[in-house]
Design an enzyme around this catalytic site. Structure first.
Site, PDB file in Angstrom:
ATOM      1  N   ASN A   7       9.220   3.717   1.714  1.00  0.00           N
ATOM      2  CA  ASN A   7       9.037   2.322   1.310  1.00  0.00           C
ATOM      3  C   ASN A   7      10.284   1.901   0.544  1.00  0.00           C
ATOM      4  O   ASN A   7      10.465   2.289  -0.606  1.00  0.00           O
ATOM      5  CB  ASN A   7       7.780   2.215   0.435  1.00  0.00           C
ATOM      6  CG  ASN A   7       7.592   0.812  -0.120  1.00  0.00           C
ATOM      7  OD1 ASN A   7       8.306  -0.123   0.258  1.00  0.00           O
ATOM      8  ND2 ASN A   7       6.626   0.646  -1.017  1.00  0.00           N
ATOM      9  N   LYS A  25      11.042  -0.943  -0.519  1.00  0.00           N
ATOM     10  CA  LYS A  25      10.769  -2.034  -1.475  1.00  0.00           C
ATOM     11  C   LYS A  25      11.839  -3.127  -1.328  1.00  0.00           C
ATOM     12  O   LYS A  25      12.370  -3.310  -0.241  1.00  0.00           O
ATOM     13  CB  LYS A  25      10.645  -1.477  -2.895  1.00  0.00           C
ATOM     14  CG  LYS A  25       9.620  -0.324  -2.956  1.00  0.00           C
ATOM     15  CD  LYS A  25       9.234   0.086  -4.348  1.00  0.00           C
ATOM     16  CE  LYS A  25       8.204   1.216  -4.263  1.00  0.00           C
ATOM     17  NZ  LYS A  25       7.710   1.633  -5.569  1.00  0.00           N
ATOM     18  N   HIS A  53      -0.156  -2.381  -1.544  1.00  0.00           N
ATOM     19  CA  HIS A  53       0.650  -1.601  -2.496  1.00  0.00           C
ATOM     20  C   HIS A  53       0.345  -2.096  -3.915  1.00  0.00           C
ATOM     21  O   HIS A  53       0.116  -3.288  -4.112  1.00  0.00           O
ATOM     22  CB  HIS A  53       2.140  -1.760  -2.172  1.00  0.00           C
ATOM     23  CG  HIS A  53       2.984  -0.792  -2.940  1.00  0.00           C
ATOM     24  ND1 HIS A  53       3.326  -1.002  -4.258  1.00  0.00           N
ATOM     25  CD2 HIS A  53       3.517   0.396  -2.595  1.00  0.00           C
ATOM     26  CE1 HIS A  53       4.041   0.035  -4.681  1.00  0.00           C
ATOM     27  NE2 HIS A  53       4.180   0.893  -3.690  1.00  0.00           N
ATOM     28  N   GLU A  96       2.179  -2.733  -6.284  1.00  0.00           N
ATOM     29  CA  GLU A  96       3.056  -3.818  -6.736  1.00  0.00           C
ATOM     30  C   GLU A  96       2.564  -5.156  -6.204  1.00  0.00           C
ATOM     31  O   GLU A  96       2.676  -6.193  -6.880  1.00  0.00           O
ATOM     32  CB  GLU A  96       4.504  -3.516  -6.314  1.00  0.00           C
ATOM     33  CG  GLU A  96       5.093  -2.405  -7.190  1.00  0.00           C
ATOM     34  CD  GLU A  96       6.121  -1.530  -6.512  1.00  0.00           C
ATOM     35  OE1 GLU A  96       6.674  -1.930  -5.469  1.00  0.00           O
ATOM     36  OE2 GLU A  96       6.380  -0.424  -7.031  1.00  0.00           O
ATOM     37  N   GLU A 149      -1.697   6.334  -4.433  1.00  0.00           N
ATOM     38  CA  GLU A 149      -0.525   6.126  -5.280  1.00  0.00           C
ATOM     39  C   GLU A 149      -0.980   5.749  -6.689  1.00  0.00           C
ATOM     40  O   GLU A 149      -1.228   4.565  -6.965  1.00  0.00           O
ATOM     41  CB  GLU A 149       0.345   4.995  -4.722  1.00  0.00           C
ATOM     42  CG  GLU A 149       0.961   5.290  -3.374  1.00  0.00           C
ATOM     43  CD  GLU A 149       2.286   4.569  -3.182  1.00  0.00           C
ATOM     44  OE1 GLU A 149       3.234   5.205  -2.724  1.00  0.00           O
ATOM     45  OE2 GLU A 149       2.385   3.363  -3.509  1.00  0.00           O
ATOM     46  N   GLY A 178       7.597   5.104  -9.540  1.00  0.00           N
ATOM     47  CA  GLY A 178       8.888   4.721 -10.110  1.00  0.00           C
ATOM     48  C   GLY A 178       9.106   5.222 -11.525  1.00  0.00           C
ATOM     49  O   GLY A 178      10.036   4.795 -12.203  1.00  0.00           O
ATOM     50  N   SER A 205       6.682   8.912  -7.306  1.00  0.00           N
ATOM     51  CA  SER A 205       7.734   9.820  -7.785  1.00  0.00           C
ATOM     52  C   SER A 205       7.842  11.097  -6.956  1.00  0.00           C
ATOM     53  O   SER A 205       8.102  12.178  -7.493  1.00  0.00           O
ATOM     54  CB  SER A 205       7.535  10.142  -9.272  1.00  0.00           C
ATOM     55  OG  SER A 205       7.660   8.961 -10.044  1.00  0.00           O
TER      56      SER A 205
HETATM   57  P1  13P Z   1       8.511   5.967  -6.062  1.00  0.00           P
HETATM   58  O1  13P Z   1       8.592   7.095  -5.047  1.00  0.00           O
HETATM   59  O2  13P Z   1       9.804   5.303  -6.328  1.00  0.00           O
HETATM   60  O3  13P Z   1       7.770   6.404  -7.287  1.00  0.00           O
HETATM   61  O4  13P Z   1       7.599   4.829  -5.377  1.00  0.00           O
HETATM   62  C1  13P Z   1       6.407   5.194  -4.807  1.00  0.00           C
HETATM   63  C2  13P Z   1       5.886   4.045  -4.036  1.00  0.00           C
HETATM   64  O5  13P Z   1       5.478   3.060  -4.608  1.00  0.00           O
HETATM   65  C3  13P Z   1       5.897   4.137  -2.586  1.00  0.00           C
HETATM   66  O6  13P Z   1       5.177   3.092  -2.025  1.00  0.00           O
END
Ligand code: 13P
Length: 258
Positions: free
Chosen positions: A16, A18, A104, A106, A174, A180, A218
Site C-alpha cells: 500500500n 498510500k 483502511h 486511515e 491492521e 506507521g 509496521s
Molecule cells: P506501515 O507498514 O507503514 O505500518 O503501514 C501499514 C498499512 O497501513 C498498510 O495498509
C-alpha cells in the site's frame, strides 16, 4: 477444500503505497519491484499505488510479464454519477486492477468512513470482479480497554452482511496503533486475531477457509518472517516498507510457505 487449513490458500503480499509517488516515480518503483522478484513469482503480489499512478504502474507490470498484480487503495460504491473526486470499481477494473483496499483505518479515521460504507465498497468491488482487501483493526485505546474482539467482530459484521466469505475476499488485520509507528503487533497476537476472524467467517459461510487473512502494521523485511510463518496468517499488507523494492521483495520471499 474449505477446511480452514492454510495449504490451499496462496499467500498474498500487498504493498500500500498510500499518498506517495507520482506516476513517474511509481513506474520506476514498479519496475524495480518486478526486477527484484524471482520468476515465477512464488506468491500473489499486488502493488496499490495512488489512483494517479495506476495506469503507469499497470503498464510497467504488464510489460514485466504481468505476474505482479495491480490494486487500488480505495473506491466508491456507486457505479457512476455526480460524486466529485470519487472513483468506481468499474473504472479500476478497466485499468487492470485485480484488488482494491477498502476500509483502511486511515480512511475510517481521517475521512469518516463507517462500517456500512466499507461494506458497500466491498460489495461494489466484488460486483466489478475485484477482490476487496477489507481492513479491520482496533485503536490503542480500544486494545487497552480490552475491546479488541468486540471491535474486530463489529467491523466484520457489516462486511459479512454485504459479502459472502470466500476466495474473493481478503481481510487485513491492521491494528491502528501499529500502522506507521514501527511498533508491530507480536506474531502471536496477530495470529490470535486472525483466528478470531476465521472463526467468525466460518459461521457466515462454507467458503470461509478460502478467505486470506493478512497482517499489516509496521511489517518490515526484518520482522516479516515472524508473521508469515504463522499458519493463521496468509500474507501481509505493507505500507512504508513497500516503498523500497529490496525490502518489499524480502517480505515477499518471507511469505513463501515451505
Ligand atoms: P506501515 O507498514 O507503514 O505500518 O503501514 C501499514 C498499512 O497501513 C498498510 O495498509
Amino acid at each position: 477444500m474449505a477446511d480452514g487449513s492454510q495449504a490451499h490458500r496462496r499467500p498474498l503480499v500487498a504493498g500500500n503505497w498510500k499518498m506517495n509517488l507520482t506516476h513517474l516515480e511509481g513506474a520506476v518503483l514498479a519496475a524495480e519491484v518486478a526486477a527484484a522478484l524471482p520468476s515465477p513469482v512464488p506468491v500473489d503480489v499486488v502493488l496499490c499505488p495512488p489512483f494517479t499512478a495506476l495506469q503507469a504502474v499497470g503498464d510497467v507490470l504488464a510489460a514485466a510479464g504481468g505476474e505482479v498484480m495491480l490494486g487500488a487503495q480505495d473506491l466508491h460504491w456507486q457505479e457512476r454519477g455526480a460524486f466529485t473526486g470519487e472513483v468506481s470499481a468499474g473504472m479500476l477494473a478497466a485499468l487492470g486492477c485485480r484488488y482494491v483496499i477498502a476500509g483502511h483505518s486511515e480512511r475510517r479515521g481521517l475521512f469518516g468512513e463507517t462500517d456500512e460504507m466499507v461494506a458497500r465498497k466491498a460489495a461494489a468491488a466484488r460486483a466489478a470482479g475485484l477482490i476487496p482487501i477489507v481492513c479491520v483493526g482496533e485503536t490503542l485505546e480500544q486494545r487497552r480497554a480490552g475491546r479488541v474482539e468486540a471491535v474486530i467482530l463489529g467491523q466484520l459484521e457489516a462486511v459479512l452482511a454485504a459479502v459472502s466469505p470466500d476466495a474473493g475476499l481478503v481481510i487485513a488485520y491492521e491494528p491502528v496503533w501499529a500502522i506507521g509507528t514501527g511498533e508491530a503487533a507480536s506474531p502471536a497476537d496477530a495470529a490470535a486475531v486472525a483466528r478470531l476472524i476465521r472463526d467468525r467467517l466460518r459461521q457466515a459461510g462454507p467458503g470461509a477457509g478460502d478467505v486470506r487473512i493478512l497482517y499489516g502494521g509496521s511489517v518490515t523485511a526484518e520482522n516479516a518472517a515472524g508473521f508469515l510463518s504463522e499458519p493463521d496468517l496468509d500474507g501481509a499488507l505493507v505500507g512504508g516498507a513497500s516503498l523500497d523494492a529490496r525490502s518489499f521483495a524480502a517480505i515477499v520471499e518471507a511469505a513463501v510457505k515451505p
